[in-house]
Design an enzyme around this catalytic site. Structure first.
Site, mmCIF file in Angstrom:
data_model
loop_
_atom_site.group_PDB
_atom_site.id
_atom_site.type_symbol
_atom_site.label_atom_id
_atom_site.label_comp_id
_atom_site.label_asym_id
_atom_site.label_seq_id
_atom_site.Cartn_x
_atom_site.Cartn_y
_atom_site.Cartn_z
ATOM 1 C CD GLU A 130 -2.830 1.431 0.453
ATOM 2 O OE1 GLU A 130 -2.483 1.466 -0.740
ATOM 3 O OE2 GLU A 130 -3.991 1.680 0.826
ATOM 4 C CG ASP A 131 -0.887 4.768 -1.654
ATOM 5 O OD1 ASP A 131 -1.562 4.203 -0.759
ATOM 6 O OD2 ASP A 131 -1.395 5.558 -2.470
ATOM 7 C CG ASP A 155 -5.300 9.263 6.224
ATOM 8 O OD1 ASP A 155 -4.677 9.814 7.138
ATOM 9 O OD2 ASP A 155 -6.254 9.802 5.638
ATOM 10 C CG PHE A 169 -3.464 15.386 0.872
ATOM 11 C CD1 PHE A 169 -4.307 14.376 1.309
ATOM 12 C CD2 PHE A 169 -3.163 15.462 -0.487
ATOM 13 C CE1 PHE A 169 -4.859 13.468 0.412
ATOM 14 C CE2 PHE A 169 -3.712 14.558 -1.384
ATOM 15 C CZ PHE A 169 -4.563 13.560 -0.931
ATOM 16 N NE ARG A 229 -3.016 8.113 -9.622
ATOM 17 C CZ ARG A 229 -3.631 7.740 -8.497
ATOM 18 N NH1 ARG A 229 -2.924 7.382 -7.457
ATOM 19 N NH2 ARG A 229 -4.950 7.731 -8.419
HETATM 20 P P1 IMP Z 1 -7.251 5.131 4.621
HETATM 21 O O1 IMP Z 1 -8.274 4.149 4.172
HETATM 22 O O2 IMP Z 1 -7.861 6.289 5.375
HETATM 23 O O3 IMP Z 1 -6.096 4.513 5.391
HETATM 24 O O4 IMP Z 1 -6.685 5.823 3.329
HETATM 25 C C1 IMP Z 1 -5.794 5.187 2.517
HETATM 26 C C2 IMP Z 1 -5.892 5.723 1.114
HETATM 27 O O5 IMP Z 1 -6.182 7.115 1.104
HETATM 28 C C3 IMP Z 1 -4.555 5.573 0.424
HETATM 29 O O6 IMP Z 1 -4.518 4.386 -0.320
HETATM 30 C C4 IMP Z 1 -4.489 6.795 -0.456
HETATM 31 O O7 IMP Z 1 -5.039 6.511 -1.732
HETATM 32 C C5 IMP Z 1 -5.356 7.817 0.208
HETATM 33 N N1 IMP Z 1 -4.586 8.801 0.986
HETATM 34 C C6 IMP Z 1 -4.520 8.951 2.321
HETATM 35 N N2 IMP Z 1 -3.711 9.951 2.687
HETATM 36 C C7 IMP Z 1 -3.231 10.454 1.527
HETATM 37 C C8 IMP Z 1 -2.304 11.529 1.230
HETATM 38 O O8 IMP Z 1 -1.740 12.223 2.099
HETATM 39 N N3 IMP Z 1 -2.070 11.730 -0.092
HETATM 40 C C9 IMP Z 1 -2.649 10.999 -1.094
HETATM 41 N N4 IMP Z 1 -3.505 9.998 -0.860
HETATM 42 C C10 IMP Z 1 -3.791 9.731 0.441
HETATM 43 MG MG MG Z 2 -5.741 8.062 -3.866
#
Ligand code: IMP
Ligand code: MG
Length: 179
Positions: free
Chosen positions: A99-100, A103, A152, A165
């Site tokens: 995963e990138d 959050d 962000f 990207r």
């Molecule tokens: P989560 O489900 O809240 O953990 O969010 C994860 C997804 O939200 C990641 O796979 C990203 O695509 C997106 N995301 C969360 N924070 C960022 C950020 O700072 N920049 C870009 N994408 C983010």
């Molecule tokens: Mg995204």
């Protein structure tokens, strides 16, 4: 630096070194695992996964899964939807979800629970970036690139509304772009 950024958070050389170290760690951990499969979560993990895969010195295959929770916003909607499932059968294999960024943790929790039901021999998580302040569901990250502050970020696969990207580094997006 791209003009929409406030600052560069992680430069290209630092990224490459860390990804190399993650690949080495994965190769060591999985030395006795007959089949290793990386599962990238599209689209954000694409660039990270491509580099990570080439830093793992062992046989490895990969697949992708696509989920969405964000849309064109900087806040998670809290609802995760499966847009594309795996092609590979992962039963009995050593699987690492790639995963990138983590959050809230909702996306990873959803994918982890989904894949666990398919009886992999092992199921681990590798995330390039982690925002510890924002976590509201518990997920165990086995391989982690960097802990970052609650800002962000874009680049190296991460987007805002599908932009940025392709930047070869991670930068903090100026709030004026999304406010
Ligand atoms: P989560 O489900 O809240 O953990 O969010 C994860 C997804 O939200 C990641 O796979 C990203 O695509 C997106 N995301 C969360 N924070 C960022 C950020 O700072 N920049 C870009 N994408 C983010
Ligand atoms: Mg995204």
């Amino acid at each position: 630096m791209h003009p929409d950024l406030e600052r560069v958070l992680i430069d290209t050389a630092t990224l490459q070194n860390r990804v190399q170290a993650l690949g080495t760690a994965i190769a060591q951990t999985t030395v006795n695992a007959p089949e290793l499969v990386l599962v990238g979560i599209l689209k954000g993990s694409l660039i990270f996964m491509a580099d990570l895969m080439r830093s793992i010195e062992r046989e490895v295959s990969y697949d992708c899964i696509a989920v969405s929770s964000y849309g064109a916003s900087t806040e998670s909607s809290g609802v995760v939807r499966l847009n594309k499932d795996l092609d590979l059968d992962i039963a009995g294999k050593h699987v690492i979800i790639v995963e990138d960024i983590i959050d809230s943790g909702l996306t990873l929790k959803y994918v982890h629970d989904l894949l666990l039901r398919r009886n992999p021999a092992a199921l681990e998580i590798c995330a390039l970036l982690n925002k510890p302040e924002r976590r509201n569901v518990n997920v165990q990250v086995d391989y982690r690139g960097f802990d970052i502050p609650n800002e962000f970020v874009v680049g190296y696969g991460l987007d805002y509304a599908e932009r940025y990207r392709n930047l070869p580094y991670i930068g903090v997006l100026s709030p004026r772009v999304y406010t």
